[in-house]
Design a protein around this motif. Structure first.
Motif, PDB file in Angstrom:
ATOM      1  N   VAL A  61       0.844  -1.194   0.000  1.00 47.18           N
ATOM      2  CA  VAL A  61       0.000   0.000   0.000  1.00 47.18           C
ATOM      3  C   VAL A  61       0.881   1.246   0.000  1.00 47.18           C
ATOM      4  CG1 VAL A  61      -1.799   1.268   1.224  1.00 47.18           C
ATOM      5  CG2 VAL A  61      -1.823  -1.241   1.212  1.00 47.18           C
ATOM      6  N   LYS A  62       0.705   2.078  -1.003  1.00 46.04           N
ATOM      7  CA  LYS A  62       1.537   3.271  -1.155  1.00 46.04           C
ATOM      8  C   LYS A  62       1.403   4.212   0.035  1.00 46.04           C
ATOM      9  CE  LYS A  62       2.572   6.857  -4.591  1.00 46.04           C
ATOM     10  NZ  LYS A  62       2.252   7.354  -5.958  1.00 46.04           N
ATOM     11  N   GLU A  63       0.180   4.475   0.490  1.00 43.32           N
ATOM     12  CA  GLU A  63      -0.029   5.433   1.570  1.00 43.32           C
ATOM     13  C   GLU A  63       0.549   4.960   2.895  1.00 43.32           C
ATOM     14  OE1 GLU A  63      -4.097   6.603   1.833  1.00 43.32           O
ATOM     15  OE2 GLU A  63      -4.036   7.772  -0.032  1.00 43.32           O
ATOM     16  N   GLU A  64       0.786   3.679   3.046  1.00 37.12           N
ATOM     17  CA  GLU A  64       1.436   3.168   4.250  1.00 37.12           C
ATOM     18  C   GLU A  64       2.949   3.353   4.212  1.00 37.12           C
ATOM     19  OE1 GLU A  64       0.381  -0.914   4.705  1.00 37.12           O
ATOM     20  OE2 GLU A  64      -1.702  -0.492   5.247  1.00 37.12           O
ATOM     21  N   GLY A  65       3.478   3.625   3.041  1.00 37.52           N
ATOM     22  CA  GLY A  65       4.925   3.743   2.878  1.00 37.52           C
ATOM     23  C   GLY A  65       5.513   2.746   1.912  1.00 37.52           C
ATOM     24  N   GLY A  66       4.704   1.795   1.461  1.00 40.54           N
ATOM     25  CA  GLY A  66       5.163   0.851   0.449  1.00 40.54           C
ATOM     26  C   GLY A  66       6.382   0.070   0.883  1.00 40.54           C
ATOM     27  N   GLY A  67       7.241  -0.168  -0.065  1.00 40.04           N
ATOM     28  CA  GLY A  67       8.491  -0.887   0.124  1.00 40.04           C
ATOM     29  C   GLY A  67       9.208  -0.866  -1.204  1.00 40.04           C
ATOM     30  N   SER A  68      10.488  -1.274  -1.226  1.00 34.17           N
ATOM     31  CA  SER A  68      11.261  -1.096  -2.457  1.00 34.17           C
ATOM     32  C   SER A  68      12.497  -1.977  -2.469  1.00 34.17           C
ATOM     33  CB  SER A  68      11.698   0.372  -2.598  1.00 34.17           C
ATOM     34  OG  SER A  68      12.384   0.806  -1.437  1.00 34.17           O
ATOM     35  N   GLY A  69      13.037  -2.152  -3.669  1.00 35.51           N
ATOM     36  CA  GLY A  69      14.344  -2.782  -3.794  1.00 35.51           C
ATOM     37  C   GLY A  69      15.451  -1.808  -3.473  1.00 35.51           C
ATOM     38  N   ILE A  70      15.364  -0.589  -4.070  1.00 35.45           N
ATOM     39  CA  ILE A  70      16.333   0.477  -3.812  1.00 35.45           C
ATOM     40  C   ILE A  70      15.563   1.733  -3.427  1.00 35.45           C
ATOM     41  CG2 ILE A  70      18.149   1.930  -4.792  1.00 35.45           C
ATOM     42  CD1 ILE A  70      18.809  -0.308  -6.740  1.00 35.45           C
ATOM     43  N   LEU A  71      15.982   2.370  -2.334  1.00 34.20           N
ATOM     44  CA  LEU A  71      15.372   3.617  -1.864  1.00 34.20           C
ATOM     45  C   LEU A  71      16.456   4.696  -1.788  1.00 34.20           C
ATOM     46  CD1 LEU A  71      13.019   5.245  -0.615  1.00 34.20           C
ATOM     47  CD2 LEU A  71      13.692   4.314   1.620  1.00 34.20           C
ATOM     48  N   ILE A  72      16.249   5.797  -2.512  1.00 42.48           N
ATOM     49  CA  ILE A  72      17.186   6.914  -2.525  1.00 42.48           C
ATOM     50  C   ILE A  72      16.550   8.066  -1.751  1.00 42.48           C
ATOM     51  CG2 ILE A  72      18.593   8.426  -3.970  1.00 42.48           C
ATOM     52  CD1 ILE A  72      19.103   5.468  -4.509  1.00 42.48           C
ATOM     53  N   VAL A  73      17.208   8.540  -0.686  1.00 45.28           N
ATOM     54  CA  VAL A  73      16.652   9.561   0.196  1.00 45.28           C
ATOM     55  C   VAL A  73      17.628  10.720   0.313  1.00 45.28           C
ATOM     56  CG1 VAL A  73      15.820  10.080   2.516  1.00 45.28           C
ATOM     57  CG2 VAL A  73      15.380   7.827   1.521  1.00 45.28           C
ATOM     58  N   ASN A  74      17.151  11.928   0.076  1.00 43.20           N
ATOM     59  CA  ASN A  74      17.960  13.117   0.364  1.00 43.20           C
ATOM     60  C   ASN A  74      17.108  14.170   1.047  1.00 43.20           C
ATOM     61  OD1 ASN A  74      16.798  13.484  -2.475  1.00 43.20           O
ATOM     62  ND2 ASN A  74      17.606  15.537  -2.081  1.00 43.20           N
ATOM     63  N   GLY A  75      17.727  14.919   1.970  1.00 42.82           N
ATOM     64  CA  GLY A  75      16.993  15.937   2.709  1.00 42.82           C
ATOM     65  C   GLY A  75      17.855  16.520   3.809  1.00 42.82           C
ATOM     66  N   GLY A  76      17.190  17.168   4.756  1.00 40.66           N
ATOM     67  CA  GLY A  76      17.900  17.765   5.880  1.00 40.66           C
ATOM     68  C   GLY A  76      17.330  19.099   6.259  1.00 40.66           C
ATOM     69  N   ASP A  77      17.311  19.391   7.557  1.00 38.50           N
ATOM     70  CA  ASP A  77      16.806  20.655   8.074  1.00 38.50           C
ATOM     71  C   ASP A  77      17.917  21.691   8.207  1.00 38.50           C
ATOM     72  OD1 ASP A  77      14.208  19.621   8.321  1.00 38.50           O
ATOM     73  OD2 ASP A  77      14.697  18.738  10.263  1.00 38.50           O
ATOM     74  N   SER A  78      19.097  21.276   8.638  1.00 38.17           N
ATOM     75  CA  SER A  78      20.182  22.236   8.849  1.00 38.17           C
ATOM     76  C   SER A  78      21.016  22.464   7.599  1.00 38.17           C
ATOM     77  CB  SER A  78      21.081  21.766   9.998  1.00 38.17           C
ATOM     78  OG  SER A  78      21.647  20.498   9.705  1.00 38.17           O
ATOM     79  N   ILE A  79      21.203  21.410   6.789  1.00 38.68           N
ATOM     80  CA  ILE A  79      21.974  21.520   5.549  1.00 38.68           C
ATOM     81  C   ILE A  79      21.179  20.851   4.438  1.00 38.68           C
ATOM     82  CG2 ILE A  79      24.140  21.016   4.362  1.00 38.68           C
ATOM     83  CD1 ILE A  79      25.478  20.678   7.070  1.00 38.68           C
ATOM     84  N   ARG A  80      20.764  21.634   3.463  1.00 42.36           N
ATOM     85  CA  ARG A  80      20.084  21.021   2.324  1.00 42.36           C
ATOM     86  C   ARG A  80      21.058  20.091   1.612  1.00 42.36           C
ATOM     87  NH1 ARG A  80      16.570  24.809  -1.388  1.00 42.36           N
ATOM     88  NH2 ARG A  80      18.566  25.832  -1.800  1.00 42.36           N
ATOM     89  N   SER A  81      20.578  18.917   1.252  1.00 42.30           N
ATOM     90  CA  SER A  81      21.473  17.870   0.743  1.00 42.30           C
ATOM     91  C   SER A  81      20.891  17.215  -0.493  1.00 42.30           C
ATOM     92  CB  SER A  81      21.715  16.817   1.833  1.00 42.30           C
ATOM     93  OG  SER A  81      22.279  17.416   2.985  1.00 42.30           O
ATOM     94  N   ARG A  82      21.776  16.798  -1.382  1.00 47.31           N
ATOM     95  CA  ARG A  82      21.345  16.137  -2.603  1.00 47.31           C
ATOM     96  C   ARG A  82      22.483  15.297  -3.173  1.00 47.31           C
ATOM     97  NH1 ARG A  82      20.819  21.405  -6.569  1.00 47.31           N
ATOM     98  NH2 ARG A  82      23.029  21.808  -6.927  1.00 47.31           N
ATOM     99  N   PHE A  83      22.116  14.467  -4.155  1.00 46.63           N
ATOM    100  CA  PHE A  83      23.086  13.649  -4.876  1.00 46.63           C
ATOM    101  C   PHE A  83      23.446  14.324  -6.192  1.00 46.63           C
ATOM    102  CE2 PHE A  83      20.759  10.664  -2.212  1.00 46.63           C
ATOM    103  CZ  PHE A  83      21.791   9.953  -1.621  1.00 46.63           C
ATOM    104  N   ASP A  84      24.700  14.256  -6.549  1.00 44.57           N
ATOM    105  CA  ASP A  84      25.166  14.691  -7.867  1.00 44.57           C
ATOM    106  C   ASP A  84      25.897  13.516  -8.503  1.00 44.57           C
ATOM    107  OD1 ASP A  84      26.403  15.833 -10.106  1.00 44.57           O
ATOM    108  OD2 ASP A  84      26.592  17.768  -9.119  1.00 44.57           O
ATOM    109  N   SER A  85      25.403  13.095  -9.675  1.00 49.03           N
ATOM    110  CA  SER A  85      26.017  12.004 -10.446  1.00 49.03           C
ATOM    111  C   SER A  85      25.888  10.663  -9.732  1.00 49.03           C
ATOM    112  CB  SER A  85      27.483  12.314 -10.755  1.00 49.03           C
ATOM    113  OG  SER A  85      27.596  13.533 -11.465  1.00 49.03           O
ATOM    114  N   LEU A  86      24.661  10.331  -9.320  1.00 44.25           N
ATOM    115  CA  LEU A  86      24.353   8.997  -8.819  1.00 44.25           C
ATOM    116  C   LEU A  86      23.972   8.113 -10.005  1.00 44.25           C
ATOM    117  CD1 LEU A  86      22.340   7.999  -5.713  1.00 44.25           C
ATOM    118  CD2 LEU A  86      21.628   7.075  -7.915  1.00 44.25           C
ATOM    119  N   THR A  87      24.537   6.913 -10.058  1.00 46.90           N
ATOM    120  CA  THR A  87      24.294   5.988 -11.161  1.00 46.90           C
ATOM    121  C   THR A  87      23.827   4.638 -10.623  1.00 46.90           C
ATOM    122  OG1 THR A  87      25.987   7.040 -12.539  1.00 46.90           O
ATOM    123  CG2 THR A  87      25.322   4.813 -13.150  1.00 46.90           C
TER     124      THR A  87
END
Length: 397
Positions: A61-87
């Motif tokens: 169920v998507k609204e419950e949070g689902g599940g996955s083979g690969i999960l990519i997460v970026n975020g942050g309150d004090s330092i905005r964060s992201r991926f550059d050149s993820l393959t």
């Protein structure tokens, strides 16, 4: 919650491993590989190569949070964060629930900090019931030469899912992929240009034998100011064979048009695609070629140019209250109600009959001459040859 985690790292490669994460029962949010960048800044050059990720029993169920083979997460309150050149390349994702690979990041346009230069290439997604590849909060993502196939029909009837699609992304390119056998209760298209996205390009892909159609182009009209809508989608040089075969009722009966445009999308180009609609498995199955309907609003300024629509059985078009639809030199082979153009192109019909229908009425043999076949793990990936399909259209027009 995960079997392997990569956290706040740079210039890191993980490869040649087999990962599984099977609990005693399905658990919301469970994943095989979690790649995370939080309160870190920019995470450079993460490479995920030649992994087998299998048997992850997350929630369906998507609204419950689902599940996955690969999960990519970026975020942050004090330092905005992201991926550059993820393959992510050369991986096999097998029997993972709910999704194959999905992102979680900055989706709000008021706090926009997208991942950059993501590449997803040469991956096999097999027996995954939900979404296949879903970048979220990304800019300039390239998704190519991936195969998603043979989704099990196990999602609850509340669930919508599709093969490959961006959400809250700009400048996504989806090309040379194949999706077949998607069986989600709602949507189940091979490809999707979703909302809060600008300039999505879907080209040279092959969609066949899915419960839904070839492509969904959509925008939520009540998303609010976090969304930019859906602007400037281009869908071109794709082939659909035998899609739209939903065998059971969903939210709107047996709804499964070959092309579904939902909500107030703007400035969309649908050009030089081949939609080959074979006989449906029962009289109840939807036979609509294109539906453009409401999702708290209607599409505006959609341009359909030089597409080929073949229907083995009587079909129709339904543009409801969408505005400023434009049509130019589209080919209609079969019987169509509400056909948007009245002129016939006998030359085009004769060429399609000779090169496709006389080879095989179901279209597979004739249209496969426009494709390359390459091995991806133990499966065969079919993808469109640009020079072949362009030459085919040049012979018609």
């Amino acid at each position: 919650m995960y079997a392997v985690r990569i956290f706040n790292s740079d210039y890191f490669t993980i490869q040649n491993l087999e990962i599984s994460n099977t609990g005693k029962e399905r658990k919301a949010g469970r994943t095989g590989l979690k790649v995370e960048c939080t309160d870190y800044g920019i995470s450079h050059n993460i490479r995920i190569n030649n992994l087998t990720i299998r048997d992850v029993n997350g929630s369906l169920v998507k609204e419950e949070g689902g599940g996955s083979g690969i999960l990519i997460v970026n975020g942050g309150d004090s330092i905005r964060s992201r991926f550059d050149s993820l393959t992510i390349e050369n991986c096999h994702i097998l029997r993972c629930e709910r999704n194959a690979m999905i992102w979680s990041g900055y989706y709000d346009r008021k706090n926009w900090y997208p991942n950059k230069h993501t590449i997803v290439r040469n991956n096999l997604i097999e027996k995954v019931p939900g979404d296949g590849i879903v970048p979220i909060g990304c800019d300039s993502t390239l998704i190519e030469y991936n195969l998603m196939c043979d989704s099990p029909d196990i999602l609850p009837m509340t669930e919508a899912a599709a093969g490959i699609w961006p959400w809250s992304c700009d400048n996504t390119i989806i090309q040379y992929n194949e999706v077949w056998g998607h069986k989600a209760p709602w949507d189940a298209q091979g490809f999707d240009s979703d909302y809060n996205c600008q300039n999505t390009l879907i080209q040279y892909n092959y969609s066949h034998d899915n419960y839904g159609g070839m492509v969904l182009i959509c925008n939520s009209g009540n998303a609010g100011d976090y969304s930019c809508g859906n602007i400037g989608s281009i869908v071109r040089y794709n082939i659909s064979i035998g899609d739209g075969i939903r065998p059971k009722e969903t939210r709107q009966g047996m709804f499964s048009p070959s092309i579904h445009i939902a909500g107030p999308v703007k400035q969309t180009l649908v050009e030089r695609n081949i939609i080959h609609a074979n006989p449906k498995p029962s009289d109840a199955v939807d036979r609509t070629m294109i539906t453009s309907d409401s999702w708290d609003g209607y599409a505006d300024s959609t341009y359909f140019r030089q597409n080929i629509y073949y229907a083995a059985e009587p079909s129709h078009f339904d543009f409801t209250s969408s505005t400023r639809n434009a049509f130019e030199e589209n080919i209609y082979i079969g019987q169509f109600k509400n056909q948007p153009e009245s002129q016939k192109n006998k030359k085009a019909e004769n060429i399609y009959t000779e090169k496709v229908l006389q080879e095989s009425a179901d279209g597979y043999k004739g249209l496969h001459c426009l494709m390359d076949s390459t091995k991806i793990k133990e499966h065969t990936l079919h993808h469109i040859k640009p020079e072949a399909i362009k030459t085919f259209f040049q012979s018609i027009f």
